[in-house]
Design a protein around this motif. Structure first.
Motif, PDB file in Angstrom:
ATOM      1  N   TRP A 154       0.823  -1.206   0.000  1.00 15.53           N
ATOM      2  CA  TRP A 154       0.000   0.000   0.000  1.00 15.53           C
ATOM      3  C   TRP A 154       0.859   1.259   0.000  1.00 15.53           C
ATOM      4  O   TRP A 154       0.582   2.214  -0.740  1.00 15.53           O
ATOM      5  CB  TRP A 154      -0.941   0.003   1.205  1.00 15.53           C
ATOM      6  N   SER A 155       1.903   1.270   0.816  1.00 14.42           N
ATOM      7  CA  SER A 155       2.780   2.447   0.858  1.00 14.42           C
ATOM      8  C   SER A 155       3.426   2.698  -0.495  1.00 14.42           C
ATOM      9  O   SER A 155       3.535   3.843  -0.951  1.00 14.42           O
ATOM     10  CB  SER A 155       3.868   2.253   1.930  1.00 14.42           C
ATOM     11  N   VAL A 158       0.815   4.152  -3.083  1.00 18.25           N
ATOM     12  CA  VAL A 158       0.553   5.574  -2.845  1.00 18.25           C
ATOM     13  C   VAL A 158       1.757   6.414  -3.263  1.00 18.25           C
ATOM     14  O   VAL A 158       1.607   7.458  -3.918  1.00 18.25           O
ATOM     15  CB  VAL A 158       0.207   5.813  -1.363  1.00 18.25           C
ATOM     16  N   ARG A 194      -7.613   5.374   0.304  1.00 16.05           N
ATOM     17  CA  ARG A 194      -6.250   5.832   0.563  1.00 16.05           C
ATOM     18  C   ARG A 194      -5.827   6.958  -0.384  1.00 16.05           C
ATOM     19  O   ARG A 194      -4.683   7.380  -0.359  1.00 16.05           O
ATOM     20  CB  ARG A 194      -5.270   4.669   0.459  1.00 16.05           C
ATOM     21  N   VAL A 196      -5.816   6.881  -3.801  1.00 18.56           N
ATOM     22  CA  VAL A 196      -5.332   6.460  -5.119  1.00 18.56           C
ATOM     23  C   VAL A 196      -6.490   6.624  -6.108  1.00 18.56           C
ATOM     24  O   VAL A 196      -7.413   5.816  -6.139  1.00 18.56           O
ATOM     25  CB  VAL A 196      -4.839   5.003  -5.093  1.00 18.56           C
TER      26      VAL A 196
END
Length: 291
Positions: A154-155, A158, A194, A196
């Motif tokens: 996920w990091s 992003v 998040r 995106v």
């Protein structure tokens, strides 16, 4: 065993708009044969395989463009041995008119063969836009990655979308294929939560023999529980016959909510069956529109 005639709802057929395909450097003859069945302007990704040299990939990207399609060459960060190798490949793509869209991935090697640890390192070089790249595809993993923790994935997603936008490049996320739409839809909703907001091309397994499909699924960590596989139309015990992704697309269309999941397109993994996939898409669209 032949593929059964695919059928789908109008909503499922609607998802086919703007679909993309995948091929290897060795699939140029298959591309030539399948070209009449593929809409002009379709994006066709050219994979970066370790046993195929840059000249073969370049020739495939050039063939995609010459047939009226949009080439999307893959760049495998950890397979690049030097900045010079990246510069040369991008320069050759630009000369062939095939550099406008690329897909940048980390790649298979556990350890980098050169200075690029991951796709973000390639993005941050600034070389892409200097060679005429305008859009960059990056990977997404609805069912996770067998070698990378979810938090890291996920990091990275992003960070990559942000880095591309900062450099004036348009990001697109292309996901790994799967058989179950539930993790795909949940992952899409979480990606939007998040921040995106890039278009996402959902990876769809093209029609292929059951044994081949399950082999690819095991290789890439895709869930193949008995329930999921039977729903898709495969058999874990009788690995004969061929299945198409009509059930997957119908389930995806039923669960898709533009307000929750954002802009979505489809990307078909052809598993060496470019012509079979193009024919299946055409039949699915024709039968669905007539239903």
């Amino acid at each position: 065993m032949p593929i059964s005639t695919p059928t789908g709802s109008p909503a499922a057929v609607g998802l086919l708009t703007g679909f993309s395909l995948e091929m290897t450097g060795r699939d140029v003859p298959a591309l030539r044969e399948a070209a009449p069945q593929i809409p002009r302007g379709t994006r066709i990704n050219v994979t970066f395989l370790g046993h195929e040299d840059p000249a073969l990939r370049l020739a495939a990207a050039r063939a995609v463009r010459e047939h009226g399609f949009v080439p999307v060459p893959h760049i495998s960060a950890r397979r690049l041995r030097s900045p010079g190798e990246l510069e040369e490949f991008l320069s050759d793509l630009a000369e062939a008119g095939a550099a406008e869209q690329v897909l940048v991935v980390g790649g298979d090697p556990g350890a980098p063969e050169g200075p690029y640890e991951d796709s973000l390192a390639v993005i941050r070089t600034g070389m892409l836009q200097r060679h005429g790249v305008r859009g960059v595809g990056i990977g997404g993993y609805p069912e996770g990655h067998p070698a990378v923790d979810d938090d890291v994935l996920w990091s990275a997603l992003v960070a990559k979308t942000a880095a591309l936008r900062e450099q004036g490049l348009e990001p697109t996320v292309i996901t790994q294929f799967g058989f179950d739409t539930r993790p795909v839809l949940a992952w899409l909703a979480e990606a939007r939560r998040r921040g995106v907001d890039a278009p996402v091309r959902i990876g769809v397994p093209g029609p292929a023999g059951a044994r081949r499909l399950l082999g690819y699924a095991r290789r890439f960590g895709v869930a193949t529980s008995a329930g999921i596989v039977q729903k898709y139309g495969l058999s874990l015990t009788h690995l004969l016959g061929t299945a198409g992704p009509d059930r997957f697309l119908c389930d995806l269309a039923e669960g898709y909510d533009a307000g929750v999941h954002g802009p979505v397109l489809l990307h078909f993994y052809t598993f060496g069956g470019l012509g079979a996939t193009a024919a299946w898409i055409r039949e699915f669209g024709a039968h669905g529109a007539a239903s």
